[in-house]
Design a protein around this motif. Structure first.
Motif, PDB file in Angstrom:
ATOM      1  N   GLY A  44     -27.211  43.617  66.058  1.00  0.00           N
ATOM      2  CA  GLY A  44     -27.983  44.715  66.644  1.00  0.00           C
ATOM      3  C   GLY A  44     -29.472  44.415  66.569  1.00  0.00           C
ATOM      4  N   LYS A  45     -30.253  45.465  66.703  1.00  0.00           N
ATOM      5  CA  LYS A  45     -31.714  45.305  66.785  1.00  0.00           C
ATOM      6  C   LYS A  45     -32.302  44.554  65.592  1.00  0.00           C
ATOM      7  N   THR A  46     -31.873  44.964  64.390  1.00  0.00           N
ATOM      8  CA  THR A  46     -32.448  44.341  63.179  1.00  0.00           C
ATOM      9  C   THR A  46     -32.154  42.848  63.167  1.00  0.00           C
ATOM     10  N   PHE A  47     -30.933  42.486  63.539  1.00  0.00           N
ATOM     11  CA  PHE A  47     -30.579  41.071  63.571  1.00  0.00           C
ATOM     12  C   PHE A  47     -31.481  40.300  64.526  1.00  0.00           C
ATOM     13  N   VAL A  48     -31.763  40.924  65.668  1.00  0.00           N
ATOM     14  CA  VAL A  48     -32.581  40.247  66.677  1.00  0.00           C
ATOM     15  C   VAL A  48     -33.997  40.050  66.140  1.00  0.00           C
ATOM     16  N   VAL A  49     -34.586  41.130  65.641  1.00  0.00           N
ATOM     17  CA  VAL A  49     -35.991  41.085  65.219  1.00  0.00           C
ATOM     18  C   VAL A  49     -36.168  40.172  63.993  1.00  0.00           C
ATOM     19  N   GLU A  50     -35.163  40.174  63.116  1.00  0.00           N
ATOM     20  CA  GLU A  50     -35.284  39.377  61.886  1.00  0.00           C
ATOM     21  C   GLU A  50     -34.765  37.950  62.061  1.00  0.00           C
ATOM     22  N   ASN A  51     -34.502  37.550  63.287  1.00  0.00           N
ATOM     23  CA  ASN A  51     -34.045  36.180  63.576  1.00  0.00           C
ATOM     24  C   ASN A  51     -32.766  35.818  62.817  1.00  0.00           C
ATOM     25  N   ARG A  52     -31.805  36.769  62.816  1.00  0.00           N
ATOM     26  CA  ARG A  52     -30.566  36.508  62.081  1.00  0.00           C
ATOM     27  C   ARG A  52     -29.372  36.320  63.015  1.00  0.00           C
ATOM     28  N   VAL A  53     -29.657  36.215  64.314  1.00  0.00           N
ATOM     29  CA  VAL A  53     -28.554  36.080  65.275  1.00  0.00           C
ATOM     30  C   VAL A  53     -27.868  34.722  65.110  1.00  0.00           C
ATOM     31  N   ILE A  73     -38.289  45.048  74.673  1.00  0.00           N
ATOM     32  CA  ILE A  73     -38.872  44.558  73.418  1.00  0.00           C
ATOM     33  C   ILE A  73     -39.689  45.632  72.691  1.00  0.00           C
ATOM     34  N   LYS A  74     -40.549  46.311  73.430  1.00  0.00           N
ATOM     35  CA  LYS A  74     -41.409  47.291  72.767  1.00  0.00           C
ATOM     36  C   LYS A  74     -40.613  48.550  72.415  1.00  0.00           C
ATOM     37  N   LYS A  75     -39.916  49.089  73.425  1.00  0.00           N
ATOM     38  CA  LYS A  75     -39.266  50.384  73.256  1.00  0.00           C
ATOM     39  C   LYS A  75     -38.059  50.312  72.311  1.00  0.00           C
ATOM     40  N   GLU A  76     -37.251  49.268  72.452  1.00  0.00           N
ATOM     41  CA  GLU A  76     -36.008  49.229  71.663  1.00  0.00           C
ATOM     42  C   GLU A  76     -36.148  48.404  70.384  1.00  0.00           C
ATOM     43  N   LEU A  77     -36.920  47.325  70.449  1.00  0.00           N
ATOM     44  CA  LEU A  77     -37.001  46.446  69.277  1.00  0.00           C
ATOM     45  C   LEU A  77     -38.246  46.725  68.435  1.00  0.00           C
ATOM     46  N   GLY A  78     -39.179  47.474  68.985  1.00  0.00           N
ATOM     47  CA  GLY A  78     -40.426  47.760  68.252  1.00  0.00           C
ATOM     48  C   GLY A  78     -41.197  46.485  67.958  1.00  0.00           C
ATOM     49  N   SER A  79     -41.066  45.501  68.854  1.00  0.00           N
ATOM     50  CA  SER A  79     -41.741  44.221  68.653  1.00  0.00           C
ATOM     51  C   SER A  79     -42.613  43.916  69.871  1.00  0.00           C
TER      52      SER A  79
END
Ligand SMILES: C[S@@+](CC[C@H](N)C(=O)[O-])C[C@H]1O[C@@H](n2cnc3c(N)ncnc32)[C@H](O)[C@@H]1O
Length: 229
Positions: free
Chosen positions: A131-140, A165-171
């Motif tokens: 999910g989102k956290t995995f994507v942002v934290e480079n854990r995919v 990226i901005k709206k859903e991942l906050g990145s």
């Protein structure tokens, strides 16, 4: 104690943050509400996987919805895996209630010494895990790499196709490019499904089980099958 009372007791012990998937009885009546429900489309899509006679591992099974469902769809052996022991206690209660021939094991797939690594299955599944956290934290990539070690034949993964990226991942696109390169970051979007497809290529060929309509934004997650190329 009824099954609903037993499961509510377990849910209270583990805390709402660990009840990801709504827990159902055998007739799909809600026992404990979770963050995500099951609907007819999910059931239909999942039932397109041929489980007949196969051995299956379901990583991050939570309360085992897809573990039990794979068994109902004809799998010969299914192992549900989660790192949360309290959640697995709930799985054991449901297993007894359903009289299902599946098993549950506690493993942490982030643990380099994880005991699963020496085993293989006909199908290795990672459903609604990335999910989102995995994507942002480079854990995919580590999660996909782990999954790949568990089967020589077939992998099942579900991911959201594209994230804003901005709206859903906050990145920011810049931060995402550092992790995933320009190839998967276009405009304000991150193309996760393409990243997952390319991660497994050329060793595995992607066969989407869900309908995937080109490169346009779509929700919910897509169910993907990977077979040896
Ligand atoms: C988002 S839920 C997915 C639930 C399930 N696959 C479904 O779709 O109903 C993720 C589950 O993975 C478990 N999990 C998270 N990290 C894990 C890890 N490193 N090893 C094993 N399980 C993990 C969590 O405890 C949680 O139950």
């Amino acid at each position: 104690m009824s099954i609903a009372e037993k499961m509510r007791e377990i849910a209270a012990q583990v805390g709402p943050e660990h009840v990801y998937r709504t827990v159902y009885d055998e007739d799909l009546r809600v026992l404990v509400p979770g963050k995500e429900d099951i609907n007819a489309e999910i059931l239909d899509t999942f039932s397109r996987i041929d489980f007949t006679g196969k051995s299956v591992v379901d990583l991050g099974c939570n309360f085992g919805f897809f573990t039990f469902y794979a068994a109902r769809l004809g799998a010969r052996q299914v192992v549900g895996v989660d790192r949360e022991k309290g959640v697995l206690q709930g799985c054991e209660i449901l297993k007894q209630h359903f009289n299902a021939s599946v098993s549950f094991e506690a493993h942490d797939i982030d643990d380099p010494a994880c005991g699963l690594i020496s085993r293989t299955f006909d199908i290795a599944m990672l459903v609604e895990f990335i999910g989102k956290t995995f994507v942002v934290e480079n854990r995919v990539a580590p999660a996909l790499g782990f999954l790949e070690r568990l089967s020589e034949r077939e992998l099942i993964v579900s991911v959201q196709k594209i994230y804003w990226i901005k709206k859903e991942l906050g990145s920011t696109p810049e931060a995402m490019r550092v992790i995933y390169t320009d190839r998967y970051v276009r405009g304000g979007s991150f193309y996760l499904l393409n990243y997952v497809r390319d991660f497994f290529a050329p060793r595995w060929r992607m066969e989407p089980i869900s309908e995937v309509n080109g490169d346009e934004y779509e929700k919910p997650r897509k169910l993907l099958r990977f077979v040896r190329a």
